[in-house]
Design a protein around this motif. Sequence first.
Motif, PDB file in Angstrom:
ATOM      1  N   ILE A   1      53.425 -77.659 -48.164  1.00 28.25           N
ATOM      2  CA  ILE A   1      54.698 -77.310 -47.523  1.00 28.25           C
ATOM      3  C   ILE A   1      55.462 -76.289 -48.370  1.00 28.25           C
ATOM      4  O   ILE A   1      55.915 -75.262 -47.865  1.00 28.25           O
ATOM      5  CB  ILE A   1      55.564 -78.572 -47.290  1.00 28.25           C
ATOM      6  N   ARG A   2      55.615 -76.566 -49.656  1.00 28.12           N
ATOM      7  CA  ARG A   2      56.354 -75.644 -50.544  1.00 28.12           C
ATOM      8  C   ARG A   2      55.773 -74.246 -50.536  1.00 28.12           C
ATOM      9  O   ARG A   2      56.489 -73.263 -50.638  1.00 28.12           O
ATOM     10  CB  ARG A   2      56.296 -76.151 -51.985  1.00 28.12           C
ATOM     11  N   ASN A   3      54.454 -74.155 -50.451  1.00 27.65           N
ATOM     12  CA  ASN A   3      53.776 -72.873 -50.566  1.00 27.65           C
ATOM     13  C   ASN A   3      53.369 -72.268 -49.232  1.00 27.65           C
ATOM     14  O   ASN A   3      52.649 -71.270 -49.202  1.00 27.65           O
ATOM     15  CB  ASN A   3      52.557 -73.015 -51.487  1.00 27.65           C
ATOM     16  N   TYR A   4      53.847 -72.863 -48.142  1.00 26.70           N
ATOM     17  CA  TYR A   4      53.564 -72.278 -46.833  1.00 26.70           C
ATOM     18  C   TYR A   4      54.229 -70.904 -46.772  1.00 26.70           C
ATOM     19  O   TYR A   4      55.407 -70.756 -47.097  1.00 26.70           O
ATOM     20  CB  TYR A   4      54.091 -73.179 -45.700  1.00 26.70           C
ATOM     21  N   ASN A   5      53.464 -69.898 -46.389  1.00 31.73           N
ATOM     22  CA  ASN A   5      53.984 -68.533 -46.342  1.00 31.73           C
ATOM     23  C   ASN A   5      54.503 -68.158 -44.963  1.00 31.73           C
ATOM     24  O   ASN A   5      53.796 -68.314 -43.962  1.00 31.73           O
ATOM     25  CB  ASN A   5      52.901 -67.525 -46.749  1.00 31.73           C
ATOM     26  N   PHE A   6      55.728 -67.660 -44.965  1.00 35.05           N
ATOM     27  CA  PHE A   6      56.341 -67.090 -43.771  1.00 35.05           C
ATOM     28  C   PHE A   6      56.204 -65.575 -43.863  1.00 35.05           C
ATOM     29  O   PHE A   6      56.472 -64.995 -44.916  1.00 35.05           O
ATOM     30  CB  PHE A   6      57.831 -67.445 -43.705  1.00 35.05           C
ATOM     31  N   THR A   7      55.799 -64.955 -42.771  1.00 37.12           N
ATOM     32  CA  THR A   7      55.754 -63.498 -42.720  1.00 37.12           C
ATOM     33  C   THR A   7      57.102 -63.006 -42.246  1.00 37.12           C
ATOM     34  O   THR A   7      57.638 -63.500 -41.242  1.00 37.12           O
ATOM     35  CB  THR A   7      54.642 -63.019 -41.769  1.00 37.12           C
ATOM     36  N   PHE A   8      57.647 -62.060 -42.981  1.00 43.09           N
ATOM     37  CA  PHE A   8      58.934 -61.463 -42.642  1.00 43.09           C
ATOM     38  C   PHE A   8      58.729 -60.004 -42.290  1.00 43.09           C
ATOM     39  O   PHE A   8      58.130 -59.254 -43.067  1.00 43.09           O
ATOM     40  CB  PHE A   8      59.906 -61.542 -43.833  1.00 43.09           C
ATOM     41  N   ASN A   9      59.204 -59.619 -41.120  1.00 41.43           N
ATOM     42  CA  ASN A   9      59.288 -58.218 -40.747  1.00 41.43           C
ATOM     43  C   ASN A   9      60.725 -57.798 -41.000  1.00 41.43           C
ATOM     44  O   ASN A   9      61.650 -58.307 -40.365  1.00 41.43           O
ATOM     45  CB  ASN A   9      58.921 -57.994 -39.278  1.00 41.43           C
ATOM     46  N   GLN A  10      60.892 -56.887 -41.934  1.00 48.55           N
ATOM     47  CA  GLN A  10      62.224 -56.459 -42.346  1.00 48.55           C
ATOM     48  C   GLN A  10      62.560 -55.127 -41.688  1.00 48.55           C
ATOM     49  O   GLN A  10      61.876 -54.127 -41.917  1.00 48.55           O
ATOM     50  CB  GLN A  10      62.278 -56.334 -43.868  1.00 48.55           C
ATOM     51  N   LEU A  11      63.612 -55.134 -40.899  1.00 44.99           N
ATOM     52  CA  LEU A  11      64.070 -53.933 -40.197  1.00 44.99           C
ATOM     53  C   LEU A  11      65.207 -53.287 -40.977  1.00 44.99           C
ATOM     54  O   LEU A  11      65.981 -53.969 -41.648  1.00 44.99           O
ATOM     55  CB  LEU A  11      64.553 -54.301 -38.790  1.00 44.99           C
ATOM     56  N   ASP A  12      65.315 -51.978 -40.842  1.00 43.02           N
ATOM     57  CA  ASP A  12      66.370 -51.279 -41.581  1.00 43.02           C
ATOM     58  C   ASP A  12      67.744 -51.519 -40.961  1.00 43.02           C
ATOM     59  O   ASP A  12      67.879 -52.107 -39.889  1.00 43.02           O
ATOM     60  CB  ASP A  12      66.049 -49.786 -41.706  1.00 43.02           C
ATOM     61  N   SER A  13      68.768 -51.034 -41.635  1.00 45.67           N
ATOM     62  CA  SER A  13      70.156 -51.319 -41.260  1.00 45.67           C
ATOM     63  C   SER A  13      70.584 -50.698 -39.937  1.00 45.67           C
ATOM     64  O   SER A  13      71.578 -51.133 -39.355  1.00 45.67           O
ATOM     65  CB  SER A  13      71.105 -50.870 -42.369  1.00 45.67           C
ATOM     66  N   THR A  14      69.851 -49.730 -39.427  1.00 48.60           N
ATOM     67  CA  THR A  14      70.242 -49.148 -38.135  1.00 48.60           C
ATOM     68  C   THR A  14      70.165 -50.180 -37.015  1.00 48.60           C
ATOM     69  O   THR A  14      70.859 -50.058 -36.013  1.00 48.60           O
ATOM     70  CB  THR A  14      69.373 -47.921 -37.769  1.00 48.60           C
ATOM     71  N   TYR A  15      69.336 -51.216 -37.187  1.00 48.93           N
ATOM     72  CA  TYR A  15      69.236 -52.270 -36.174  1.00 48.93           C
ATOM     73  C   TYR A  15      70.491 -53.130 -36.134  1.00 48.93           C
ATOM     74  O   TYR A  15      70.774 -53.784 -35.147  1.00 48.93           O
ATOM     75  CB  TYR A  15      68.006 -53.158 -36.434  1.00 48.93           C
ATOM     76  N   ARG A  16      71.233 -53.127 -37.219  1.00 50.20           N
ATOM     77  CA  ARG A  16      72.476 -53.898 -37.254  1.00 50.20           C
ATOM     78  C   ARG A  16      73.550 -53.237 -36.410  1.00 50.20           C
ATOM     79  O   ARG A  16      74.329 -53.905 -35.743  1.00 50.20           O
ATOM     80  CB  ARG A  16      72.967 -54.050 -38.695  1.00 50.20           C
ATOM     81  N   THR A  17      73.613 -51.919 -36.442  1.00 49.39           N
ATOM     82  CA  THR A  17      74.691 -51.189 -35.764  1.00 49.39           C
ATOM     83  C   THR A  17      74.296 -50.712 -34.359  1.00 49.39           C
ATOM     84  O   THR A  17      75.170 -50.449 -33.553  1.00 49.39           O
ATOM     85  CB  THR A  17      75.117 -49.961 -36.602  1.00 49.39           C
ATOM     86  N   ASP A  18      73.022 -50.629 -34.075  1.00 54.34           N
ATOM     87  CA  ASP A  18      72.559 -50.139 -32.758  1.00 54.34           C
ATOM     88  C   ASP A  18      72.029 -51.298 -31.941  1.00 54.34           C
ATOM     89  O   ASP A  18      70.879 -51.707 -32.079  1.00 54.34           O
ATOM     90  CB  ASP A  18      71.479 -49.064 -32.960  1.00 54.34           C
ATOM     91  N   ILE A  19      72.895 -51.822 -31.071  1.00 56.59           N
ATOM     92  CA  ILE A  19      72.538 -53.008 -30.293  1.00 56.59           C
ATOM     93  C   ILE A  19      71.339 -52.750 -29.368  1.00 56.59           C
ATOM     94  O   ILE A  19      70.568 -53.653 -29.059  1.00 56.59           O
ATOM     95  CB  ILE A  19      73.745 -53.550 -29.499  1.00 56.59           C
ATOM     96  N   ASP A  20      71.145 -51.507 -28.954  1.00 62.24           N
ATOM     97  CA  ASP A  20      70.007 -51.185 -28.101  1.00 62.24           C
ATOM     98  C   ASP A  20      68.679 -51.348 -28.838  1.00 62.24           C
ATOM     99  O   ASP A  20      67.663 -51.679 -28.227  1.00 62.24           O
ATOM    100  CB  ASP A  20      70.120 -49.748 -27.560  1.00 62.24           C
TER     101      ASP A  20
END
Length: 147
Positions: A126-145
Amino acid sequence: MSNSRIEINLSMLNLRINKQNAIATQQMYINKQPDFQREYEAWDDKMKTKFVETMLLNRAMNPIWTILNPDENCEEILDGMHRVTTACDFLNDKFSLNCKYLKYPDFSDYNKKKFSELTPDDQHKIRNYNFTFNQLDSTYRTDIDKR
């Protein structure tokens, strides 16, 4: 526009969703409930137990999507809040498993057990279960589309 893909194990994820712990260990804070996220509604026993079963079996799941927030210097979860919350809640002994929902009969020994009551081998999984993260840039924060 850029995005990256990384893996974070549950122990590190648990550390990073706590702002004070993340800062103290020089990690970027992961805000699991930013202002654009819907309110968290806890999963029922069936969903939570099946999710933990997925981790115990080391099965892959959909990635967690985050958006960089440069104003707060953190990552904010766009998709995956329920998975992150459930995994960290189990790690922190906030619920026990209800094995009537599991399809593997050999998991009956897990019934009513919290994380701290699992075997050391299972705690390690459980402790070492890996989650994959897709990290999006900051433009996704301000552009709702884009979101």
